[in-house]
Motif scaffolding. Structure first.
Motif, mmCIF file in Angstrom:
data_model
loop_
_atom_site.group_PDB
_atom_site.id
_atom_site.type_symbol
_atom_site.label_atom_id
_atom_site.label_comp_id
_atom_site.label_asym_id
_atom_site.label_seq_id
_atom_site.Cartn_x
_atom_site.Cartn_y
_atom_site.Cartn_z
ATOM 1 N N PRO A 25 -116.050 100.668 97.703
ATOM 2 C CA PRO A 25 -116.804 99.596 97.603
ATOM 3 C C PRO A 25 -117.705 99.421 96.513
ATOM 4 O O PRO A 25 -118.108 98.554 95.627
ATOM 5 N N ILE A 26 -118.622 100.809 96.589
ATOM 6 C CA ILE A 26 -119.706 100.785 95.606
ATOM 7 C C ILE A 26 -119.169 100.953 94.102
ATOM 8 O O ILE A 26 -120.070 100.538 93.363
ATOM 9 N N VAL A 27 -118.197 101.685 94.011
ATOM 10 C CA VAL A 27 -117.534 101.909 92.592
ATOM 11 C C VAL A 27 -117.233 100.505 92.047
ATOM 12 O O VAL A 27 -117.446 100.016 91.121
ATOM 13 N N CYS A 28 -116.540 99.809 92.804
ATOM 14 C CA CYS A 28 -115.965 98.423 92.387
ATOM 15 C C CYS A 28 -117.297 97.522 92.290
ATOM 16 O O CYS A 28 -117.091 96.713 91.195
ATOM 17 N N LYS A 29 -118.252 97.456 92.905
ATOM 18 C CA LYS A 29 -119.277 96.589 92.582
ATOM 19 C C LYS A 29 -120.046 96.978 91.412
ATOM 20 O O LYS A 29 -120.566 96.254 90.643
ATOM 21 N N THR A 30 -120.318 98.437 91.268
ATOM 22 C CA THR A 30 -121.093 98.888 90.056
ATOM 23 C C THR A 30 -120.442 98.744 88.761
ATOM 24 O O THR A 30 -121.086 98.330 87.873
ATOM 25 N N PHE A 31 -118.858 98.928 88.713
ATOM 26 C CA PHE A 31 -118.297 98.796 87.650
ATOM 27 C C PHE A 31 -117.584 97.295 87.391
ATOM 28 O O PHE A 31 -116.887 97.155 86.847
ATOM 29 N N LYS A 32 -118.024 96.567 88.436
ATOM 30 C CA LYS A 32 -117.628 94.930 88.404
ATOM 31 C C LYS A 32 -116.006 94.807 88.308
ATOM 32 O O LYS A 32 -115.471 94.045 87.449
ATOM 33 N N ILE A 33 -115.333 95.706 89.188
ATOM 34 C CA ILE A 33 -113.903 95.607 89.262
ATOM 35 C C ILE A 33 -113.539 94.564 90.481
ATOM 36 O O ILE A 33 -113.880 94.753 91.651
ATOM 37 N N THR A 34 -112.958 93.635 89.886
ATOM 38 C CA THR A 34 -112.680 92.370 90.610
ATOM 39 C C THR A 34 -111.195 92.220 90.942
ATOM 40 O O THR A 34 -110.820 91.258 91.933
ATOM 41 N N ASP A 35 -110.335 92.675 90.093
ATOM 42 C CA ASP A 35 -108.874 92.587 90.280
ATOM 43 C C ASP A 35 -108.477 93.125 91.921
ATOM 44 O O ASP A 35 -108.599 94.130 91.807
ATOM 45 N N GLU A 36 -107.842 92.214 92.388
ATOM 46 C CA GLU A 36 -107.537 92.864 93.817
ATOM 47 C C GLU A 36 -106.353 93.817 93.888
ATOM 48 O O GLU A 36 -106.435 94.630 94.510
ATOM 49 N N ILE A 37 -105.512 93.550 92.903
ATOM 50 C CA ILE A 37 -104.304 94.540 92.890
ATOM 51 C C ILE A 37 -104.979 95.928 92.362
ATOM 52 O O ILE A 37 -104.538 97.108 92.914
ATOM 53 N N ALA A 38 -105.920 95.896 91.349
ATOM 54 C CA ALA A 38 -106.268 97.152 91.071
ATOM 55 C C ALA A 38 -107.245 97.697 91.877
ATOM 56 O O ALA A 38 -106.963 99.198 91.979
ATOM 57 N N ILE A 39 -107.872 97.292 92.710
ATOM 58 C CA ILE A 39 -108.694 97.660 93.749
ATOM 59 C C ILE A 39 -107.895 98.541 94.788
ATOM 60 O O ILE A 39 -108.042 99.565 94.982
ATOM 61 N N GLY A 40 -106.658 97.694 95.113
ATOM 62 C CA GLY A 40 -106.026 98.230 96.029
ATOM 63 C C GLY A 40 -105.281 99.477 95.706
ATOM 64 O O GLY A 40 -104.987 100.439 96.516
ATOM 65 N N ILE A 41 -104.601 99.445 94.501
ATOM 66 C CA ILE A 41 -103.663 100.697 94.070
ATOM 67 C C ILE A 41 -104.685 101.779 93.817
ATOM 68 O O ILE A 41 -104.400 102.763 94.069
ATOM 69 N N SER A 42 -106.021 101.540 93.274
ATOM 70 C CA SER A 42 -106.681 102.669 93.186
ATOM 71 C C SER A 42 -107.210 103.346 94.168
ATOM 72 O O SER A 42 -107.218 104.593 94.553
ATOM 73 N N ILE A 43 -107.389 102.506 95.494
ATOM 74 C CA ILE A 43 -107.942 102.943 96.662
ATOM 75 C C ILE A 43 -106.893 103.850 97.338
ATOM 76 O O ILE A 43 -107.102 104.952 97.938
ATOM 77 N N GLY A 44 -105.579 103.185 97.440
ATOM 78 C CA GLY A 44 -104.489 103.854 97.922
ATOM 79 C C GLY A 44 -104.016 105.189 97.448
ATOM 80 O O GLY A 44 -103.737 106.217 98.139
ATOM 81 N N THR A 45 -104.202 105.196 96.134
ATOM 82 C CA THR A 45 -104.057 106.434 95.348
ATOM 83 C C THR A 45 -104.773 107.603 95.538
ATOM 84 O O THR A 45 -104.314 108.753 95.547
ATOM 85 N N SER A 46 -106.176 107.361 95.624
ATOM 86 C CA SER A 46 -107.050 108.210 95.474
ATOM 87 C C SER A 46 -107.581 108.574 97.214
ATOM 88 O O SER A 46 -107.960 109.707 97.286
ATOM 89 N N SER A 47 -107.182 107.853 98.083
ATOM 90 C CA SER A 47 -107.740 108.113 99.389
ATOM 91 C C SER A 47 -106.834 107.751 100.500
ATOM 92 O O SER A 47 -107.409 107.419 101.699
ATOM 93 N N HIS A 48 -105.827 107.686 100.357
ATOM 94 C CA HIS A 48 -104.663 107.398 101.160
ATOM 95 C C HIS A 48 -104.821 106.534 102.506
ATOM 96 O O HIS A 48 -105.516 105.453 102.338
ATOM 97 N N VAL A 49 -104.376 106.712 103.623
ATOM 98 C CA VAL A 49 -104.838 105.838 104.883
ATOM 99 C C VAL A 49 -106.003 105.425 105.295
ATOM 100 O O VAL A 49 -106.250 104.392 105.375
ATOM 101 N N ILE A 50 -106.746 106.458 105.169
ATOM 102 C CA ILE A 50 -108.321 106.194 105.524
ATOM 103 C C ILE A 50 -109.050 105.165 104.475
ATOM 104 O O ILE A 50 -109.948 104.320 105.080
ATOM 105 N N GLY A 51 -108.745 105.406 103.492
ATOM 106 C CA GLY A 51 -109.218 104.491 102.180
ATOM 107 C C GLY A 51 -108.637 103.067 102.538
ATOM 108 O O GLY A 51 -109.345 102.044 102.249
ATOM 109 N N THR A 52 -107.588 102.977 102.786
ATOM 110 C CA THR A 52 -106.542 101.792 102.987
ATOM 111 C C THR A 52 -107.236 101.033 104.029
ATOM 112 O O THR A 52 -107.293 99.554 103.930
#
Length: 229
Positions: free
Chosen positions: A166-193
């Motif tokens: 959430p901090i990364v998304c806010k800092t770099f102003k990432i707002t696209d819902e698909i991009a946020i979901g894909i990046s979190i799931g790819t990098s931090s699996h179930v716990i991130g999900t």
């Protein structure tokens, strides 16, 4: 007392109670650092050490919980069903994004491990850190890693993803819902999900999808890339 400690129910009940405590603390504070799983692990370690309880005794119940990790992951398919049209529309970007993320995870671990002079066995154990535990354990065994270290790395990666994303998304102003979901799931699996689900339905669905794709891509590419590297 020993009969209770050596019973599988001890590990199961201790895990549930500690997790509920962690969940209560997180809901009250809403501080990302107070991740329920992180609090749960910390409490279990403190209890086992202070009461001089062996890990083998705890694991009699812990192994049963681990057994249900695979089936529990399948539940993430439910939000995917509700976002089926979105997945079809963005299928190519999603697949490419997860593929690039998975390859980046493998390369980054390899070169960071080389930079810090880690042994090859430890490096191989860390490579599956960004995929879900059941798949990560099997990948670790296949490439010659140590599954126990892999599990620890997976948990730490997931908690860090849930805290930092959430901090990364806010800092770099990432707002696209698909991009946020894909990046979190790819990098931090179930716990991130779990954090992605809190952020929104689309984020949660995309993160759940990324878990499966990243697991498959990593299990296929990891042995090949390791031989090349």
């Amino acid at each position: 007392m020993n009969d209770i400690i050596n019973s599988p129910m001890f590990g199961i009940l201790l895990s549930i109670i500690c997790f509920e405590v962690g969940l209560y603390v997180y809901r009250k504070t809403k501080i990302p650092l107070f991740n329920p799983l992180l609090i749960c692990i910390t409490l279990i370690v403190i209890i086992l050490l202070s009461c001089n309880i062996s890990l083998d005794s705890f694991n009699k119940g812990g192994k049963l919980i681990s057994f249900f990790l695979g089936p529990a992951t399948v539940v993430l398919a439910v939000p995917l069903y509700h976002k089926l049209e979105t997945i079809k529309e963005y299928a190519v970007p999603i697949f490419l994004g997860v593929t690039v993320g998975s390859i980046t995870a493998i390369f980054s671990i390899f070169y960071i491990s080389k930079l810090f002079g880690l042994t090859s066995e430890l490096t191989l154990s860390l490579i599956p850190k960004s995929i879900t535990t059941p798949i990560g354990i099997e990948v670790s065994k296949t490439i010659g890693g140590i599954p126990a270290i892999t599990v620890a790395a997976i948990i730490i990666t997931g908690i860090m993803g849930a805290v930092i994303s959430p901090i990364v998304c806010k800092t770099f102003k990432i707002t696209d819902e698909i991009a946020i979901g894909i990046s979190i799931g790819t990098s931090s699996h179930v716990i991130g999900t779990t954090k992605a689900i809190e952020m929104g339905e689309t984020e949660g669905a995309m993160s759940g999808l990324a878990i499966g794709i990243a697991g498959l891509i990593t299990s296929f590419l990891a042995p090949i890339l390791i031989k090349l590297l």
